[in-house]
Design an enzyme around this catalytic site. Sequence first.
Site, PDB file in Angstrom:
ATOM      1  CB  SER A 161      47.578   2.289  -0.713  1.00 22.77           C
ATOM      2  OG  SER A 161      46.507   3.082  -0.256  1.00 22.77           O
ATOM      3  CE1 TYR A 185      48.504   5.293  -5.444  1.00 26.84           C
ATOM      4  CE2 TYR A 185      46.593   5.288  -3.982  1.00 26.84           C
ATOM      5  CZ  TYR A 185      47.962   5.225  -4.166  1.00 26.84           C
ATOM      6  OH  TYR A 185      48.792   5.090  -3.074  1.00 26.84           O
ATOM      7  CE  LYS A 189      51.009   1.815  -4.260  1.00 30.09           C
ATOM      8  NZ  LYS A 189      52.368   2.371  -4.573  1.00 30.09           N
ATOM      9  CE1 TYR A 212      53.792   1.490   3.728  1.00 25.31           C
ATOM     10  CE2 TYR A 212      53.657   3.454   2.359  1.00 25.31           C
ATOM     11  CZ  TYR A 212      54.363   2.361   2.802  1.00 25.31           C
ATOM     12  OH  TYR A 212      55.632   2.157   2.350  1.00 25.31           O
ATOM     13  CG  ASN A 233      44.103  15.684  -4.037  1.00 29.27           C
ATOM     14  OD1 ASN A 233      43.321  16.438  -4.589  1.00 29.27           O
ATOM     15  ND2 ASN A 233      45.188  15.215  -4.626  1.00 29.27           N
TER      16      ASN A 233
HETATM   17  P1  NAD Z   1      55.658  11.036  -2.630  1.00 27.24           P
HETATM   18  O1  NAD Z   1      55.079  11.505  -3.914  1.00 27.24           O
HETATM   19  O2  NAD Z   1      56.001  12.060  -1.625  1.00 27.24           O
HETATM   20  O3  NAD Z   1      56.962  10.161  -2.906  1.00 27.24           O
HETATM   21  C1  NAD Z   1      57.112   9.369  -4.063  1.00 27.24           C
HETATM   22  C2  NAD Z   1      58.487   9.658  -4.633  1.00 27.24           C
HETATM   23  O4  NAD Z   1      58.637   8.872  -5.822  1.00 27.24           O
HETATM   24  C3  NAD Z   1      58.670  11.127  -5.040  1.00 27.24           C
HETATM   25  O5  NAD Z   1      59.867  11.622  -4.497  1.00 27.24           O
HETATM   26  C4  NAD Z   1      58.716  11.097  -6.565  1.00 27.24           C
HETATM   27  O6  NAD Z   1      59.539  12.105  -7.092  1.00 27.24           O
HETATM   28  C5  NAD Z   1      59.245   9.694  -6.806  1.00 27.24           C
HETATM   29  N1  NAD Z   1      58.893   9.183  -8.132  1.00 27.24           N
HETATM   30  C6  NAD Z   1      57.687   9.233  -8.746  1.00 27.24           C
HETATM   31  N2  NAD Z   1      57.767   8.659  -9.960  1.00 27.24           N
HETATM   32  C7  NAD Z   1      59.049   8.232 -10.103  1.00 27.24           C
HETATM   33  C8  NAD Z   1      59.755   7.572 -11.148  1.00 27.24           C
HETATM   34  N3  NAD Z   1      59.135   7.227 -12.301  1.00 27.24           N
HETATM   35  N4  NAD Z   1      61.050   7.289 -10.971  1.00 27.24           N
HETATM   36  C9  NAD Z   1      61.680   7.639  -9.825  1.00 27.24           C
HETATM   37  N5  NAD Z   1      61.070   8.266  -8.810  1.00 27.24           N
HETATM   38  C10 NAD Z   1      59.767   8.559  -8.948  1.00 27.24           C
HETATM   39  O7  NAD Z   1      54.650   9.958  -2.026  1.00 27.24           O
HETATM   40  P2  NAD Z   1      54.665   9.263  -0.602  1.00 27.24           P
HETATM   41  O8  NAD Z   1      53.524   9.788   0.162  1.00 27.24           O
HETATM   42  O9  NAD Z   1      56.015   9.315  -0.017  1.00 27.24           O
HETATM   43  O10 NAD Z   1      54.280   7.782  -1.042  1.00 27.24           O
HETATM   44  C11 NAD Z   1      55.269   6.802  -1.245  1.00 27.24           C
HETATM   45  C12 NAD Z   1      54.599   5.509  -1.650  1.00 27.24           C
HETATM   46  O11 NAD Z   1      53.660   5.131  -0.655  1.00 27.24           O
HETATM   47  C13 NAD Z   1      53.820   5.584  -2.962  1.00 27.24           C
HETATM   48  O12 NAD Z   1      54.085   4.419  -3.701  1.00 27.24           O
HETATM   49  C14 NAD Z   1      52.376   5.623  -2.538  1.00 27.24           C
HETATM   50  O13 NAD Z   1      51.531   5.000  -3.495  1.00 27.24           O
HETATM   51  C15 NAD Z   1      52.415   4.842  -1.250  1.00 27.24           C
HETATM   52  N6  NAD Z   1      51.366   5.245  -0.327  1.00 27.24           N
HETATM   53  C16 NAD Z   1      51.288   6.548   0.077  1.00 27.24           C
HETATM   54  C17 NAD Z   1      50.262   6.937   0.921  1.00 27.24           C
HETATM   55  C18 NAD Z   1      50.130   8.377   1.363  1.00 27.24           C
HETATM   56  O14 NAD Z   1      49.050   8.775   1.756  1.00 27.24           O
HETATM   57  N7  NAD Z   1      51.174   9.184   1.349  1.00 27.24           N
HETATM   58  C19 NAD Z   1      49.327   6.007   1.380  1.00 27.24           C
HETATM   59  C20 NAD Z   1      49.456   4.681   0.959  1.00 27.24           C
HETATM   60  C21 NAD Z   1      50.480   4.306   0.106  1.00 27.24           C
HETATM   61  C1  UD1 Z   2      43.016   9.011   0.484  1.00 23.25           C
HETATM   62  C2  UD1 Z   2      42.966   8.323  -0.848  1.00 23.25           C
HETATM   63  C3  UD1 Z   2      43.430   6.894  -0.686  1.00 23.25           C
HETATM   64  C4  UD1 Z   2      44.764   6.811   0.019  1.00 23.25           C
HETATM   65  C5  UD1 Z   2      44.644   7.511   1.348  1.00 23.25           C
HETATM   66  C6  UD1 Z   2      45.907   7.460   2.150  1.00 23.25           C
HETATM   67  C7  UD1 Z   2      41.114   9.404  -1.996  1.00 23.25           C
HETATM   68  C8  UD1 Z   2      39.713   9.274  -2.509  1.00 23.25           C
HETATM   69  N1  UD1 Z   2      41.597   8.354  -1.340  1.00 23.25           N
HETATM   70  O1  UD1 Z   2      42.083   8.408   1.306  1.00 23.25           O
HETATM   71  O2  UD1 Z   2      43.524   6.299  -1.955  1.00 23.25           O
HETATM   72  O3  UD1 Z   2      45.135   5.476   0.220  1.00 23.25           O
HETATM   73  O4  UD1 Z   2      44.275   8.871   1.095  1.00 23.25           O
HETATM   74  O5  UD1 Z   2      46.670   8.566   2.002  1.00 23.25           O
HETATM   75  O6  UD1 Z   2      41.766  10.400  -2.222  1.00 23.25           O
HETATM   76  N2  UD1 Z   2      38.360  15.300   3.848  1.00 23.25           N
HETATM   77  C9  UD1 Z   2      37.638  16.462   4.016  1.00 23.25           C
HETATM   78  N3  UD1 Z   2      38.103  17.597   3.431  1.00 23.25           N
HETATM   79  C10 UD1 Z   2      39.264  17.621   2.691  1.00 23.25           C
HETATM   80  C11 UD1 Z   2      39.995  16.433   2.545  1.00 23.25           C
HETATM   81  C12 UD1 Z   2      39.501  15.276   3.122  1.00 23.25           C
HETATM   82  O7  UD1 Z   2      36.602  16.477   4.655  1.00 23.25           O
HETATM   83  O8  UD1 Z   2      39.617  18.689   2.182  1.00 23.25           O
HETATM   84  C13 UD1 Z   2      37.862  14.074   4.478  1.00 23.25           C
HETATM   85  C14 UD1 Z   2      37.552  12.964   3.486  1.00 23.25           C
HETATM   86  O9  UD1 Z   2      36.229  13.032   3.073  1.00 23.25           O
HETATM   87  C15 UD1 Z   2      37.854  11.718   4.330  1.00 23.25           C
HETATM   88  C16 UD1 Z   2      38.935  12.190   5.330  1.00 23.25           C
HETATM   89  O10 UD1 Z   2      38.890  13.606   5.327  1.00 23.25           O
HETATM   90  O11 UD1 Z   2      36.717  11.381   5.049  1.00 23.25           O
HETATM   91  C17 UD1 Z   2      40.320  11.737   4.913  1.00 23.25           C
HETATM   92  O12 UD1 Z   2      40.520  12.136   3.577  1.00 23.25           O
HETATM   93  P1  UD1 Z   2      41.930  11.944   2.846  1.00 23.25           P
HETATM   94  O13 UD1 Z   2      42.998  12.574   3.655  1.00 23.25           O
HETATM   95  O14 UD1 Z   2      41.761  12.417   1.449  1.00 23.25           O
HETATM   96  O15 UD1 Z   2      42.189  10.364   2.905  1.00 23.25           O
HETATM   97  P2  UD1 Z   2      41.254   9.163   2.369  1.00 23.25           P
HETATM   98  O16 UD1 Z   2      40.051   9.671   1.712  1.00 23.25           O
HETATM   99  O17 UD1 Z   2      41.092   8.217   3.495  1.00 23.25           O
END
Ligand code: NAD
Ligand code: UD1
Length: 372
Positions: A161, A185, A189, A212, A233
């Site tokens: 991330s 978190y 990572k 990502y 969130n």
């Molecule tokens: P998600 O929660 O939708 O998917 C994660 C999956 O992992 C879920 O289906 C969950 O059930 C499974 N899981 C969790 N713990 C587990 C365990 N102990 N054993 C087996 N399965 C388990 O999240 P996502 O958005 O699809 O994210 C996937 C990956 O990408 C994560 O590692 C996250 O840190 C990373 N990532 C996500 C974002 C984002 O904003 N979505 C951004 C950057 C990185």
């Molecule tokens: C969040 C995570 C980050 C993760 C990233 C990608 C936090 C602090 N950081 O980042 O670890 O890698 O997502 O998925 O959670 N915002 C609002 N109102 C809301 C929600 C968000 O104004 O209800 C604003 C935030 O202040 C920010 C922007 O929208 O400026 C994006 O927020 P968010 O979607 O939570 O992503 P990040 O903060 O970039």
Amino acid sequence: MRRCRKKRQHRTKNNPSDAMPKCGNTGDIVDQMSGNQPRVLVTGAAGYIGSHTCIELLGNGFEVIGVDNFDNSEPVVLDRIAELAGRAIDFVELDIRDTDKLRAVVAEYQPTAVIHFAGLKAVGESVEKPHRYWSVNVGGTLSLLDAIDGSAVERFIFSSSCTVYGDPANVPVTEETKVAPISPYGRTKLAAEQAIIDCLSTRDCGGLLLRYFNPVGAHPSGRIGEDPVGIPNNLMPFAMQVAVGRRAALSIFGNDYDTPDGTCIRDYIHVVDLALGHVAALSTATTAGECDVVNLGTGTGSSVLEVVQAAGDAVGTPIAFEIVDRRAGDAAVVYSDTSKAREVLGWTATRDIGDMCRDHWLWQSQNPDGYN
Ligand code: NAD
Ligand code: UD1
């Protein structure tokens, strides 16, 4: 171990040449496996990014073995993957920290590549339950590295991330930008990345650590998408829950940042583009024992107000919002430098913020309560 072997359907692509990834470069995995479908172990296959990636992998001729413990997902997503892709993945329900079960899956299916999505991703929860994050994100990664040791896996792709950069001093953020995570978190990572680098250094396996930026959007069918538990969130899920009537108004966290409209700027990336980035990573040459880091973003920043406007345009009515205080820990501007992704993976995101909002809205409007 609950095993769900979905009934195989006829492959839409049974010519080996059809197994080449659609997004550009042909790969050594595909070439080496010529005549066979390359097999990929996908952890977290039922999750948001995992499910979208499974569809693109199936569409590009890969054989997928998914594992997940449904900690943050629903089994029904497996049916929807099969429905959309025209064929199913093999699937085993397990916790990735159960190394014996994972090793048994690797022995049975003999994957040649791993995409490791399984993990926990809520920044706030990681502050309250840091041990849980270290256990799943780092302990789970170590368990996976243990389970594939001595196997045929020659490529390891990890979901990292942009959170590892913390509050970057300069934008765009390159892979050389100093890493300085500011939450448990983010630290898990980064620690997982470092464990992968160290462990693969002694093996016949290359790694790609994909960082990502802000994944949003959904499959254009609206059948799968992000289904956050509780109050979202993140910006896009919250805005879309306002649009569908589940929340009264979006709180915008501050409009006094040093940006053109005063709200924070982020690099939102369509989840289908992100999924295709993984297909590209599977066909990118890697060197055994080495890992490379690649940012996956669009290179374009959008402000919160711009996203809210685009979301309202997609929905057809404005998103109700109020301006509130800043959220602690938010950086003003974060967006990616995309040149390395283009050079190394031959991949570029093609979908814009309008596409992201349209597809996210399609998912949310067709599934107002998510998978339930
Ligand atoms: P998600 O929660 O939708 O998917 C994660 C999956 O992992 C879920 O289906 C969950 O059930 C499974 N899981 C969790 N713990 C587990 C365990 N102990 N054993 C087996 N399965 C388990 O999240 P996502 O958005 O699809 O994210 C996937 C990956 O990408 C994560 O590692 C996250 O840190 C990373 N990532 C996500 C974002 C984002 O904003 N979505 C951004 C950057 C990185
Ligand atoms: C969040 C995570 C980050 C993760 C990233 C990608 C936090 C602090 N950081 O980042 O670890 O890698 O997502 O998925 O959670 N915002 C609002 N109102 C809301 C929600 C968000 O104004 O209800 C604003 C935030 O202040 C920010 C922007 O929208 O400026 C994006 O927020 P968010 O979607 O939570 O992503 P990040 O903060 O970039």
